[in-house]
Design a protein around this motif. Structure first.
Motif, PDB file in Angstrom:
ATOM      1  N   ARG A 117       0.925  -1.282   0.422  1.00  0.00           N
ATOM      2  CA  ARG A 117      -0.004   0.363  -0.067  1.00  0.00           C
ATOM      3  C   ARG A 117       0.786   1.823  -0.258  1.00  0.00           C
ATOM      4  NH1 ARG A 117      -4.931   0.693   1.019  1.00  0.00           N
ATOM      5  NH2 ARG A 117      -5.660  -1.401   1.631  1.00  0.00           N
ATOM      6  N   VAL A 118       0.668   2.360  -0.652  1.00  0.00           N
ATOM      7  CA  VAL A 118       1.107   3.338  -1.348  1.00  0.00           C
ATOM      8  C   VAL A 118       1.065   4.518  -0.028  1.00  0.00           C
ATOM      9  CG1 VAL A 118       1.727   5.307  -2.451  1.00  0.00           C
ATOM     10  CG2 VAL A 118       1.979   3.290  -3.559  1.00  0.00           C
ATOM     11  N   TYR A 119       1.602   5.285   0.965  1.00  0.00           N
ATOM     12  CA  TYR A 119       1.354   5.493   1.559  1.00  0.00           C
ATOM     13  C   TYR A 119       1.553   7.278   1.229  1.00  0.00           C
ATOM     14  CZ  TYR A 119       1.184   2.915   5.502  1.00  0.00           C
ATOM     15  OH  TYR A 119       1.070   1.226   6.282  1.00  0.00           O
ATOM     16  N   GLY A 120       2.480   7.765   0.345  1.00  0.00           N
ATOM     17  CA  GLY A 120       2.586   8.976  -0.214  1.00  0.00           C
ATOM     18  C   GLY A 120       3.382   8.868  -0.705  1.00  0.00           C
ATOM     19  N   TYR A 121       3.959   9.982  -1.813  1.00  0.00           N
ATOM     20  CA  TYR A 121       4.933  10.221  -2.578  1.00  0.00           C
ATOM     21  C   TYR A 121       5.014  12.436  -2.260  1.00  0.00           C
ATOM     22  CZ  TYR A 121       1.388  11.865  -6.331  1.00  0.00           C
ATOM     23  OH  TYR A 121       0.292  11.456  -6.296  1.00  0.00           O
ATOM     24  N   ARG A 122       6.432  12.326  -3.427  1.00  0.00           N
ATOM     25  CA  ARG A 122       7.111  13.533  -2.822  1.00  0.00           C
ATOM     26  C   ARG A 122       8.279  13.825  -4.308  1.00  0.00           C
ATOM     27  NH1 ARG A 122      11.114  15.322  -0.402  1.00  0.00           N
ATOM     28  NH2 ARG A 122      12.591  13.632   1.011  1.00  0.00           N
ATOM     29  N   GLU A 123       8.165  15.088  -4.402  1.00  0.00           N
ATOM     30  CA  GLU A 123       9.143  15.437  -5.410  1.00  0.00           C
ATOM     31  C   GLU A 123      10.477  15.884  -4.940  1.00  0.00           C
ATOM     32  OE1 GLU A 123      10.310  17.693  -9.896  1.00  0.00           O
ATOM     33  OE2 GLU A 123       7.962  17.387  -9.593  1.00  0.00           O
ATOM     34  N   MET A 124      11.313  15.668  -4.915  1.00  0.00           N
ATOM     35  CA  MET A 124      12.296  15.745  -3.883  1.00  0.00           C
ATOM     36  C   MET A 124      13.503  17.256  -5.081  1.00  0.00           C
ATOM     37  SD  MET A 124      14.285  12.473  -2.622  1.00  0.00           S
ATOM     38  CE  MET A 124      14.945  11.512  -4.691  1.00  0.00           C
ATOM     39  N   SER A 125      14.041  17.564  -4.783  1.00  0.00           N
ATOM     40  CA  SER A 125      15.232  18.558  -5.518  1.00  0.00           C
ATOM     41  C   SER A 125      16.035  18.277  -6.899  1.00  0.00           C
ATOM     42  CB  SER A 125      16.269  18.901  -4.491  1.00  0.00           C
ATOM     43  OG  SER A 125      17.322  17.616  -4.375  1.00  0.00           O
ATOM     44  N   ASP A 126      15.894  17.331  -6.761  1.00  0.00           N
ATOM     45  CA  ASP A 126      16.133  16.842  -8.263  1.00  0.00           C
ATOM     46  C   ASP A 126      15.390  16.071  -9.044  1.00  0.00           C
ATOM     47  OD1 ASP A 126      15.861  14.405  -7.113  1.00  0.00           O
ATOM     48  OD2 ASP A 126      17.752  13.256  -7.045  1.00  0.00           O
ATOM     49  N   ASN A 127      14.174  16.532  -8.718  1.00  0.00           N
ATOM     50  CA  ASN A 127      12.933  15.853  -9.493  1.00  0.00           C
ATOM     51  C   ASN A 127      12.401  14.985  -9.617  1.00  0.00           C
ATOM     52  OD1 ASN A 127      12.060  18.985 -10.977  1.00  0.00           O
ATOM     53  ND2 ASN A 127      14.202  18.703 -12.418  1.00  0.00           N
ATOM     54  N   MET A 128      13.663  13.733  -9.065  1.00  0.00           N
ATOM     55  CA  MET A 128      12.801  12.553  -8.948  1.00  0.00           C
ATOM     56  C   MET A 128      11.962  12.463  -7.523  1.00  0.00           C
ATOM     57  SD  MET A 128      15.257  10.869 -10.628  1.00  0.00           S
ATOM     58  CE  MET A 128      14.995   8.970 -10.166  1.00  0.00           C
ATOM     59  N   ILE A 129      11.183  11.334  -7.634  1.00  0.00           N
ATOM     60  CA  ILE A 129      10.257  11.355  -6.945  1.00  0.00           C
ATOM     61  C   ILE A 129      10.156  10.023  -6.105  1.00  0.00           C
ATOM     62  CG2 ILE A 129       7.565  10.830  -7.182  1.00  0.00           C
ATOM     63  CD1 ILE A 129       6.982  11.859  -9.175  1.00  0.00           C
ATOM     64  N   ILE A 139      12.597   5.048  -5.764  1.00  0.00           N
ATOM     65  CA  ILE A 139      13.087   6.239  -5.916  1.00  0.00           C
ATOM     66  C   ILE A 139      12.493   6.143  -7.206  1.00  0.00           C
ATOM     67  CG2 ILE A 139      14.966   8.650  -6.939  1.00  0.00           C
ATOM     68  CD1 ILE A 139      14.172   7.924  -3.368  1.00  0.00           C
ATOM     69  N   ALA A 140      12.152   7.245  -8.004  1.00  0.00           N
ATOM     70  CA  ALA A 140      11.630   6.978  -9.452  1.00  0.00           C
ATOM     71  C   ALA A 140      11.471   8.196 -10.128  1.00  0.00           C
ATOM     72  CB  ALA A 140      10.105   6.124  -9.628  1.00  0.00           C
ATOM     73  N   LYS A 141      11.697   8.684 -11.411  1.00  0.00           N
ATOM     74  CA  LYS A 141      11.473   9.313 -12.076  1.00  0.00           C
ATOM     75  C   LYS A 141      10.448   9.785 -12.822  1.00  0.00           C
ATOM     76  CE  LYS A 141      13.302  11.366 -16.281  1.00  0.00           C
ATOM     77  NZ  LYS A 141      13.959  11.616 -17.606  1.00  0.00           N
ATOM     78  N   HIS A 142       9.334   8.904 -12.453  1.00  0.00           N
ATOM     79  CA  HIS A 142       8.491   9.416 -13.271  1.00  0.00           C
ATOM     80  C   HIS A 142       7.064   8.356 -12.072  1.00  0.00           C
ATOM     81  CE1 HIS A 142       9.740  10.568 -16.751  1.00  0.00           C
ATOM     82  NE2 HIS A 142       9.460  11.410 -16.749  1.00  0.00           N
ATOM     83  N   VAL A 143       5.780   8.459 -12.033  1.00  0.00           N
ATOM     84  CA  VAL A 143       4.946   8.208 -11.235  1.00  0.00           C
ATOM     85  C   VAL A 143       3.289   8.842 -12.195  1.00  0.00           C
ATOM     86  CG1 VAL A 143       2.658   8.292  -9.122  1.00  0.00           C
ATOM     87  CG2 VAL A 143       5.421   8.668  -8.842  1.00  0.00           C
ATOM     88  N   ILE A 144       2.725   6.922 -12.143  1.00  0.00           N
ATOM     89  CA  ILE A 144       1.748   6.866 -12.845  1.00  0.00           C
ATOM     90  C   ILE A 144       0.862   6.792 -11.897  1.00  0.00           C
ATOM     91  CG2 ILE A 144       0.210   6.211 -14.458  1.00  0.00           C
ATOM     92  CD1 ILE A 144       2.526   5.420 -16.615  1.00  0.00           C
ATOM     93  N   ASN A 145      -0.522   7.373 -11.627  1.00  0.00           N
ATOM     94  CA  ASN A 145      -1.268   8.123 -10.725  1.00  0.00           C
ATOM     95  C   ASN A 145      -2.329   7.141 -10.651  1.00  0.00           C
ATOM     96  OD1 ASN A 145      -2.457   7.969  -8.624  1.00  0.00           O
ATOM     97  ND2 ASN A 145      -1.324   9.998  -7.579  1.00  0.00           N
ATOM     98  N   ALA A 146      -3.059   5.675 -10.431  1.00  0.00           N
ATOM     99  CA  ALA A 146      -4.181   4.804 -11.063  1.00  0.00           C
ATOM    100  C   ALA A 146      -4.781   4.184  -9.869  1.00  0.00           C
ATOM    101  CB  ALA A 146      -3.686   4.204 -11.615  1.00  0.00           C
ATOM    102  N   SER A 147      -4.654   4.833  -8.952  1.00  0.00           N
ATOM    103  CA  SER A 147      -5.381   4.873  -7.316  1.00  0.00           C
ATOM    104  C   SER A 147      -6.939   5.208  -6.938  1.00  0.00           C
ATOM    105  CB  SER A 147      -4.554   5.150  -5.936  1.00  0.00           C
ATOM    106  OG  SER A 147      -4.674   6.917  -6.170  1.00  0.00           O
ATOM    107  N   GLY A 148      -7.373   5.606  -7.859  1.00  0.00           N
ATOM    108  CA  GLY A 148      -8.875   5.230  -7.613  1.00  0.00           C
ATOM    109  C   GLY A 148      -9.183   6.946  -7.446  1.00  0.00           C
TER     110      GLY A 148
END
Length: 368
Positions: A117-129, A139-148
């Motif tokens: 289960r995903v608690y949350g996400y945030r963009e960091m200073s280097d544009n990674m998430i 740590i990812a470059k992109h997120v596709i949010n299909a959480s409803g």
């Protein structure tokens, strides 16, 4: 094993899986996170898909996930005034939702993590998430949010723009290839449905805004009693449906919203499967170019359909039940020419403008 993929997909429903299929077009490096322990478990949708949209986007359904086809529609007012449309050809499909999602999950190439289960996400200073779950941090470059519609990071619509849908599947041997839509007091500012669900099953449900203090289960049981509908319960569920005005943008930085999380629902009907499939696929495919720019371009074109459906929803809300009965009676001799809902809607308006100018004038004022 992928530890820090280039893309994280949040949610393993139709929108999330089609996002993965879009990414697979160019071998994307991704992880799909699903909070449930099984793909397809408790997939809550009536399962209706209009043939026009499938043909328009060249989407092919596998035969083994099609429950039945729809060839006729009946719209029934509170006084049982009925407008019926019958076609020789198929106008829509009813799919097996859980089987469909499981079919899609077998097609994708990326890594799927269940029960996370995903608690949350945030963009960091280097544009990674940074994506934080109950088990890991990614740590990812992109997120596709299909959480409803009520997922993590999603903009919630107001209760008046959220429909609560409640449905029962009933064993019924004499079901035909038809769908019936009812407008009456049991579904205020919404409607009830009764259609062939395949496998000797009828799918019977209703939807109305969440801010109306009525009990959807009690109302559906009253409707079934009135219609003398009884039988073994095959399935039963309720779920929220966002029928809100479409978002100005479905991209925030390196995050794209798809499916219900991006309000890809045709507000006038509550149908969201087409939007989930198309938004997910286009978001995933867009990352071929390293960003969501082409997804945004696609959205700005598709958004006009979402806006049009929202306006139709407002129009339906503005009509009294007596006015709906009157319109259905007026339409008794109207014959559609195509399966294109946009063309037919324009033709219906012109047809009613001649015969019911006062109601159409009111409608136009409502939509301004």
């Amino acid at each position: 094993m992928l530890v820090n993929p280039s893309t994280i997909i949040i949610g393993g429903g139709v929108a999330g899986l089609y996002s993965a299929i879009g990414l697979d077009e160019w071998d994307g490096n991704y992880i799909l996170l699903e909070g449930k322990n099984e793909i397809g478990w408790s997939e809550r949708t009536t399962g209706g898909l209009a043939k026009f949209w499938l043909d328009n986007y060249n989407i092919q359904l596998p035969v083994d996930v099609i429950a039945t086809t729809i060839k006729s529609v009946e719209i029934i007012g509170k006084n049982f005034t009925t407008y019926k449309l019958s076609y020789d050809d198929t106008i829509g499909y009813v799919i097996k939702p859980i089987e469909f999602v499981k079919h899609l999950s077998k097609k994708i190439k990326g890594q799927v993590k269940l029960g996370e289960r995903v608690y949350g996400y945030r963009e960091m200073s280097d544009n990674m998430i940074k994506v934080v779950t109950d088990k890991n941090t990614y740590i990812a470059k992109h997120v596709i949010n299909a959480s409803g519609p009520y997922g993590v990071g999603v903009k919630y619509p107001s209760k008046s723009d959220m429909i609560i849908g409640y449905e029962r599947g009933i064993k019924y041997k004499d079901a035909e290839n038809t769908i019936k839509i009812f407008f009456n007091e049991l579904a205020p500012m919404g409607y009830l449905w009764d259609f062939d669900g395949g496998g000797e099953t009828r799918r019977i449900g209703l939807g109305f805004p969440m801010d109306i203090p009525m009990n959807p289960k009690a109302n559906l049981l009253s409707f079934m009693h009135m219609q003398n509908i009884d039988g073994e319960i095959v399935h039963e569920f309720s779920h929220p449906i966002p029928v809100a005005y479409p978002l100005d943008s479905v991209v925030e930085g390196n995050v794209a919203f798809v499916g219900d999380a991006g309000r890809f629902v045709f507000s006038s009907t509550g149908g969201g499967l087409q939007g989930a499939m198309l938004s997910g696929f286009n978001a995933g495919l867009s990352l071929r170019h390293g960003n969501f720019a082409t997804y945004l371009l696609w959205y700005y074109n598709f958004r006009k359909y979402l806006v049009r459906h929202y306006k139709i929803k407002r129009l339906l809300y503005s009509f009294s039940l007596d006015e709906i009965d009157d319109l259905l009676y007026t339409l008794k001799d109207y014959k559609p020419r195509t399966l294109n809902p946009i063309i037919e809607l324009s033709r219906v308006v012109r047809y009613l403008m001649v015969r019911k100018p006062k109601i159409i004038y009111k409608a136009m004022n409502t939509l301004i």
